[in-house]
Design a protein around this motif. Structure first.
Motif, PDB file in Angstrom:
ATOM      1  N   THR A 161       0.831  -1.200   0.000  1.00 16.35           N
ATOM      2  CA  THR A 161       0.000   0.000   0.000  1.00 16.35           C
ATOM      3  C   THR A 161       0.868   1.253   0.000  1.00 16.35           C
ATOM      4  O   THR A 161       0.592   2.214  -0.716  1.00 16.35           O
ATOM      5  N   THR A 164       2.471   1.659  -3.504  1.00 15.79           N
ATOM      6  CA  THR A 164       1.451   2.065  -4.471  1.00 15.79           C
ATOM      7  C   THR A 164       1.035   3.514  -4.231  1.00 15.79           C
ATOM      8  O   THR A 164       0.894   4.296  -5.169  1.00 15.79           O
ATOM      9  N   SER A 165       0.860   3.872  -2.984  1.00 12.31           N
ATOM     10  CA  SER A 165       0.382   5.208  -2.635  1.00 12.31           C
ATOM     11  C   SER A 165       1.353   6.306  -3.033  1.00 12.31           C
ATOM     12  O   SER A 165       0.934   7.422  -3.340  1.00 12.31           O
ATOM     13  N   ARG A 166       2.651   6.009  -3.048  1.00 12.69           N
ATOM     14  CA  ARG A 166       3.633   7.023  -3.432  1.00 12.69           C
ATOM     15  C   ARG A 166       3.449   7.469  -4.875  1.00 12.69           C
ATOM     16  O   ARG A 166       3.817   8.577  -5.236  1.00 12.69           O
ATOM     17  N   LEU A 168       0.491   7.623  -6.438  1.00 15.58           N
ATOM     18  CA  LEU A 168      -0.891   8.044  -6.675  1.00 15.58           C
ATOM     19  C   LEU A 168      -1.181   9.410  -6.068  1.00 15.58           C
ATOM     20  O   LEU A 168      -0.585   9.777  -5.050  1.00 15.58           O
ATOM     21  N   ILE A 170      -3.303  11.754  -3.657  1.00 18.12           N
ATOM     22  CA  ILE A 170      -3.763  11.403  -2.315  1.00 18.12           C
ATOM     23  C   ILE A 170      -5.177  10.828  -2.304  1.00 18.12           C
ATOM     24  O   ILE A 170      -5.454   9.881  -1.570  1.00 18.12           O
ATOM     25  N   GLU A 172      -6.741   8.995  -4.569  1.00 14.39           N
ATOM     26  CA  GLU A 172      -6.712   7.599  -5.001  1.00 14.39           C
ATOM     27  C   GLU A 172      -5.974   6.728  -3.985  1.00 14.39           C
ATOM     28  O   GLU A 172      -6.357   5.584  -3.736  1.00 14.39           O
ATOM     29  N   ALA A 173      -4.926   7.277  -3.369  1.00 13.43           N
ATOM     30  CA  ALA A 173      -4.190   6.527  -2.356  1.00 13.43           C
ATOM     31  C   ALA A 173      -5.086   6.226  -1.156  1.00 13.43           C
ATOM     32  O   ALA A 173      -5.030   5.132  -0.579  1.00 13.43           O
ATOM     33  N   MET A 174      -5.925   7.184  -0.792  1.00 12.88           N
ATOM     34  CA  MET A 174      -6.852   6.958   0.316  1.00 12.88           C
ATOM     35  C   MET A 174      -7.865   5.872  -0.026  1.00 12.88           C
ATOM     36  O   MET A 174      -8.266   5.095   0.841  1.00 12.88           O
ATOM     37  N   THR A 175      -8.259   5.802  -1.286  1.00 14.79           N
ATOM     38  CA  THR A 175      -9.166   4.735  -1.717  1.00 14.79           C
ATOM     39  C   THR A 175      -8.493   3.377  -1.552  1.00 14.79           C
ATOM     40  O   THR A 175      -9.110   2.428  -1.048  1.00 14.79           O
ATOM     41  N   VAL A 176      -7.238   3.278  -1.949  1.00 16.04           N
ATOM     42  CA  VAL A 176      -6.493   2.024  -1.792  1.00 16.04           C
ATOM     43  C   VAL A 176      -6.438   1.666  -0.310  1.00 16.04           C
ATOM     44  O   VAL A 176      -6.691   0.519   0.082  1.00 16.04           O
ATOM     45  N   GLY A 177      -6.119   2.649   0.543  1.00 16.54           N
ATOM     46  CA  GLY A 177      -6.061   2.398   1.987  1.00 16.54           C
ATOM     47  C   GLY A 177      -7.407   1.972   2.560  1.00 16.54           C
ATOM     48  O   GLY A 177      -7.476   1.074   3.392  1.00 16.54           O
TER      49      GLY A 177
END
Length: 183
Positions: A161, A164-166, A168, A170, A172-177
């Motif tokens: 995570t 991947t988040s780096r 994306l 923020i 979209e990264a929050m969606t992944v989280g």
């Protein structure tokens, strides 16, 4: 995965004089294998830890920066020394661009000077500093022990995570989280 040097040195990289004698095809093969190391490090399902004493220069600096974590003695020295020979810090530059503050990363990649561990620690590129080699052994045992005590699946999912988040924005990264949290 713990990566260490030997005989008081992490790594001085490769012999640039030898590299200059390689024909184009062999040079490409060497560079492809070198790049693959960092692709493997980035895809590991467990953390990688560079444990640095002495010098981590040129390819050694790149290898340390390619790991998830860096532990070092205060006396350790780092640098993209290949730049002093007119050889670009080609693989180190993208790693520094990704992990260092922009002005610090560009300076480290471009000037090819020796930089002390304290400066890299202050720039957020080293996780723990040890007073000497004996202290580094204790720091390594404690740091790696903390990782080993964690749930392996949670470590892997957190690492994936984070990586991947780096890449994306923020939102979209929050969606992944959020999706990982729901799992």
């Amino acid at each position: 995965v713990v990566i260490k040097g030997a005989n008081g040195v992490f790594s001085a990289g490769r012999d640039l004089k030898e590299a200059a004698t390689l024909d184009s095809e062999l040079a490409h093969q060497h560079h492809d294998r070198w790049s693959e190391i960092f692709e493997v490090l980035n895809r590991l399902r467990c953390p990688s830890v560079a444990v640095v004493t002495g010098y981590a220069v040129a390819g050694g600096f790149t290898l340390a920066m390619g790991c998830d974590f860096v532990l070092a003695t205060r006396a350790a020295q780092f640098g993209a020394l290949e730049m002093q020979n007119g050889f670009p810090a080609a693989v180190c530059t993208p790693l520094l661009a990704n992990k260092a503050p922009p002005r610090i990363g560009l300076e480290l990649a471009m000037f090819g000077e020796l930089v002390g561990a304290e400066r890299l620690y202050n720039a957020g590129l080293i996780n723990r500093l040890a007073e000497d080699d004996d202290d580094l052994t204790a720091v390594e045992a404690a740091f790696v022990g903390r990782i080993e005590a964690l749930d392996a699946l949670a470590v892997r999912q957190t690492m994936e995570t984070f990586r991947t988040s780096r890449a994306l924005p923020i939102s979209e990264a929050m969606t992944v989280g959020r999706h990982l949290n729901q799992l």
